[in-house]
Design a protein around this motif. Sequence first.
Motif, short mmCIF file in Angstrom:
data_model
loop_
_atom_site.label_atom_id
_atom_site.label_comp_id
_atom_site.label_asym_id
_atom_site.label_seq_id
_atom_site.Cartn_x
_atom_site.Cartn_y
_atom_site.Cartn_z
N CYS A 39 86.63 -12.24 28.10
CA CYS A 39 86.47 -13.58 28.66
C CYS A 39 85.48 -14.39 27.84
CB CYS A 39 85.94 -13.50 30.10
SG CYS A 39 87.22 -13.17 31.27
N GLY A 40 85.88 -15.57 27.44
CA GLY A 40 84.98 -16.47 26.72
C GLY A 40 84.67 -16.02 25.30
N ASN A 56 92.30 -11.66 34.49
CA ASN A 56 91.68 -12.61 33.58
C ASN A 56 91.36 -12.02 32.20
OD1 ASN A 56 91.96 -14.79 35.20
ND2 ASN A 56 89.82 -14.96 35.81
N ALA A 59 90.53 -14.66 29.32
CA ALA A 59 90.37 -16.00 29.89
C ALA A 59 89.30 -16.78 29.12
CB ALA A 59 89.97 -15.91 31.36
N PHE A 60 89.52 -18.05 28.91
CA PHE A 60 88.59 -18.96 28.22
C PHE A 60 88.26 -18.49 26.80
CE2 PHE A 60 87.73 -19.53 32.77
CZ PHE A 60 87.93 -20.89 32.88
N ALA A 61 89.04 -17.58 26.25
CA ALA A 61 88.72 -17.03 24.92
C ALA A 61 89.25 -17.94 23.82
CB ALA A 61 89.32 -15.64 24.78
N GLU A 62 88.67 -17.77 22.64
CA GLU A 62 89.10 -18.52 21.48
C GLU A 62 89.10 -17.58 20.28
OE1 GLU A 62 87.57 -22.56 21.23
OE2 GLU A 62 87.39 -22.35 19.08
N ASN A 78 94.29 -16.83 30.76
CA ASN A 78 93.95 -17.99 31.58
C ASN A 78 93.06 -18.95 30.78
OD1 ASN A 78 93.07 -19.73 33.58
ND2 ASN A 78 92.37 -18.12 34.98
N THR A 79 93.52 -20.21 30.65
CA THR A 79 92.75 -21.24 29.93
C THR A 79 92.31 -20.75 28.54
OG1 THR A 79 91.85 -21.72 32.14
CG2 THR A 79 91.13 -23.13 30.36
N SER A 81 91.98 -20.68 24.62
CA SER A 81 92.00 -21.74 23.62
C SER A 81 92.72 -21.33 22.34
CB SER A 81 90.58 -22.13 23.22
OG SER A 81 90.04 -22.97 24.16
N TYR A 97 97.68 -19.75 32.42
CA TYR A 97 97.38 -20.99 33.16
C TYR A 97 96.48 -21.89 32.32
CZ TYR A 97 95.38 -24.06 36.76
OH TYR A 97 94.97 -25.14 37.50
N ARG A 100 95.63 -23.52 26.11
CA ARG A 100 95.58 -24.65 25.20
C ARG A 100 95.90 -24.29 23.75
NH1 ARG A 100 90.68 -26.02 25.40
NH2 ARG A 100 91.08 -26.48 23.23
N ILE A 116 101.44 -22.36 33.85
CA ILE A 116 101.26 -23.64 34.55
C ILE A 116 100.30 -24.51 33.76
CG2 ILE A 116 100.28 -24.73 36.61
CD1 ILE A 116 101.41 -22.62 38.29
N HIS A 117 100.68 -25.76 33.60
CA HIS A 117 99.82 -26.75 32.94
C HIS A 117 99.33 -26.31 31.56
CE1 HIS A 117 97.57 -30.36 32.54
NE2 HIS A 117 97.61 -30.67 33.82
N LYS A 119 99.05 -26.95 27.66
CA LYS A 119 99.02 -28.24 26.98
C LYS A 119 98.81 -28.06 25.49
CE LYS A 119 95.67 -29.16 29.97
NZ LYS A 119 95.24 -27.84 30.45
N ARG B 215 91.95 -28.39 33.59
CA ARG B 215 91.31 -27.63 32.50
C ARG B 215 91.26 -28.44 31.21
NH1 ARG B 215 91.49 -22.22 34.87
NH2 ARG B 215 90.99 -22.89 36.97
N VAL B 218 88.50 -27.85 27.93
CA VAL B 218 87.71 -26.65 28.22
C VAL B 218 87.91 -25.62 27.11
CG1 VAL B 218 87.34 -24.75 29.83
CG2 VAL B 218 87.91 -27.02 30.69
N PRO B 220 85.34 -22.40 24.70
CA PRO B 220 84.07 -21.69 24.77
C PRO B 220 82.84 -22.54 24.43
CG PRO B 220 85.72 -20.29 23.74
CD PRO B 220 86.36 -21.64 23.93
N LEU B 223 81.79 -24.67 27.38
CA LEU B 223 81.09 -23.89 28.41
C LEU B 223 79.67 -23.57 27.96
CD1 LEU B 223 83.92 -21.37 29.40
CD2 LEU B 223 83.33 -23.53 30.50
N THR B 287 84.40 -14.84 36.17
CA THR B 287 84.93 -15.02 34.81
C THR B 287 84.02 -15.96 34.01
OG1 THR B 287 87.17 -14.71 35.59
CG2 THR B 287 86.93 -15.81 33.48
N VAL B 290 80.74 -14.26 33.21
CA VAL B 290 80.93 -13.33 32.10
C VAL B 290 81.04 -14.10 30.79
CG1 VAL B 290 82.58 -11.71 31.06
CG2 VAL B 290 81.96 -11.49 33.47
N ALA B 291 81.83 -15.17 30.83
CA ALA B 291 82.07 -15.94 29.60
C ALA B 291 80.79 -16.56 29.07
CB ALA B 291 83.13 -17.02 29.84
#
Lengths: 243, 492
Positions: A39-40, A56, A59-62, A78-79, A81, A97, A100, A116-117, A119, B215, B218, B220, B223, B287, B290-291
């Motif tokens: 995550c992240g 997750n 999630a939020f990873a790049e 999830n989200t 990048s 979800y 990006r 979902i969503h 982009k 989102r 958004v 890293p 955040l 999450t 953690v991130a």
Amino acid sequence: MTIFSAVDYEDHELLQILDETPQEEIEVRDLNGQRYIACGWKNSKKLILRGTAGNNLGAFAEGPQIVVYGNGQEGVANTMSDGQIVLHGRVGDIAGYGMRGGSLFVKGNAGYRLGIHMKAYQDKNPVIVVGSSAGAFAGEYMAGGTIIVLGLDSNRDLIGPYCGTGMYGGAIYLRGNFPEHNLAANLSQEILSIHELSDIMPYLEAFAQYFEYPLENILETPFTRLKVLVDRPFAHLYTGFVS
Amino acid sequence: MARSIMTPAFKIERDEDRCIQCGVCVRQCANDVHHQDEDGWMWVDDEKCVACQRCAVLCPTRALSIKEYPIDFRSNQHWTSPTIREIYAQAESGGVLLTGMGNPRSYKNFFDHLLLNASQVTNPSIDPLREPMELTTYLGNKSQNGSEGEKPQLELDIPIMFSAMSFGSVSINVQKSLAAAARELGTFWNTGEGGLHSDLLGYGKGAIVQIASGRFGVHPDYLENSAAIEIKIGQGAKPGIGGHLPGEKVSQEVSRARMIPAWSDAISPAPHHDIYSIEDLAQLIETLKVATRYRKPIAVKVAAVHNISAIASGVVRAGADILVIDGFRGGTGAAPMRIRDNVGIPIEMALAQVDSRLRDEGIRSQASLVVTGGIRNSADVLKSIALGADAVYIATAALLALGCHMCQMCFTGKCNWGIATTRADLTKRLNPIIGSRHAINLLTAWSHEIKEMMGGMGINAVESLRGNRLMLRGIGLTREELDLLGVKPAGE
């Protein structure tokens, strides 16, 4: 490459070990649903996970490159990048979800609410390829990117109900037959010949390579591309007046 | 085409003796109300006027005044003029009525039925000019849980922050003004869900960054470059529905911050589709923790709705470090009018109930409570704190300080004051240096007033006022309302 077993670790113990492992390539065995992995993460570490990846994942990873030999649970990518997740199994609900960028390859089925969503923006163009079928609400509110559902080795409906509801960008590619009544009203359908698949051919080739599936078998059935009929379906919903 | 059955809402009166035909009004009006013909004569198109007062304020000879249009429907207490006009608008367009800013209707305002206490004889009052007064406030989880160390906290020099307004709904100069003001004041601003514009990267550490269902923007770095992260579940002006930034407002700049193509609609779905339960919320909170390696408090913002105290309990148990509640007076850049005007409950009631519930359940220390939605002045701030809030968010009041004239047409993107617009020519009308100065002035004045009122009560630290409802008395409230607010009636 570091290899260790996750059998004795709770979610956060495992996360801490992963954080503290400096190697660029890490293999985790005996994964048993531990959540929040990667995550992240903003790096290009390579993770090989054997077992079941918990909620997750990524999630939020790049950037991380993750291969799972097993199933994924809810919220995979999830989200996300950027980065890649290749799953030799199936995924639960809400995979991708708000995704990006980057890509998610799933060998088997995907649960409800896939992509979902999602982009797209400039060079960020998220892609989800599902080998078998996807549940209800796939591509709902989709704003950009690509979802491909192949229907391989599946006796379920290719897509569940409400596919593409509220969608306003991006494209969904379905291979073979699908229940038309499961599609949202605002979508156009184009049946593509093999020559019209150039947009997604790199993803199909990658899928064939990752899961050792003959590409020609994938290509022998025609694809249907779903896009939005009206670019701004919500543009005339509202009225402003001087109150 | 047939003439509209809708008469203009406003009438512009030009004092011809004063008008010097300078044309300022023509150049200033983005709604194209004023025209000057080649002979120099001035003309107006009342139908386009939104009463933003820009022309009247900037007219060098004060020749312009804007009045409500003098068409009086036959008197009717039920079918009022606004009600009739709304029907005309819908009959001609078939659209959902859209509006901006907070609920303007005449519901009971509980702030105006609460009175503050002061010391007389028995407990000396404190003069803030002579003695130090402590307004410093920490937001975050304050419970000590065994081996776990101290949880991350936001340190505020004043218990007032700037609430979420996304770049796109407001101009970049609004965000620049508030970001700079927050830094100077020792408080925080909130990005809203529109991402962080590259010009503001240096203000990231002073920002609470928002994650909503769309989102947008958004990643890293977003955040990481923040003071705290706020998960937006709902908004007081439109509880239960999503957001819709129309493509017209998604300029190149907005598109860069949100990371979506320019001129496309930006839709935020009604729920977060990864949150269908308290357990799901707990998972998203975890999450994000953690991130960001547990270095940032995670806030969750919800609208004040009927069963808010049960929801609040769930949110706190889900691990939120800061619970934000937005009352039904909360502002918006765009909301369906029926929802803004008819959904939700007053923040005063929600706050009192939530604070009591969290105390009863022994979990009040696990999260700070921030309220927002219609806070108009320092007395509202103080009453909120006495009812149980740790801090408040303001947005409408901050925009008024920046020059907003409350015309409620934010959704058009044609804000003549450079506030609710993304047009470059309108945006530059708001100078961020002057804007931040006004915002700083406003909150400096409020903090002086807060200190004076606290001093009058004999209290020298805002901490001692928090949830101290004995410092409040109700006036003109029913017994039931008093019980719900947890305050005694004036005189008791």
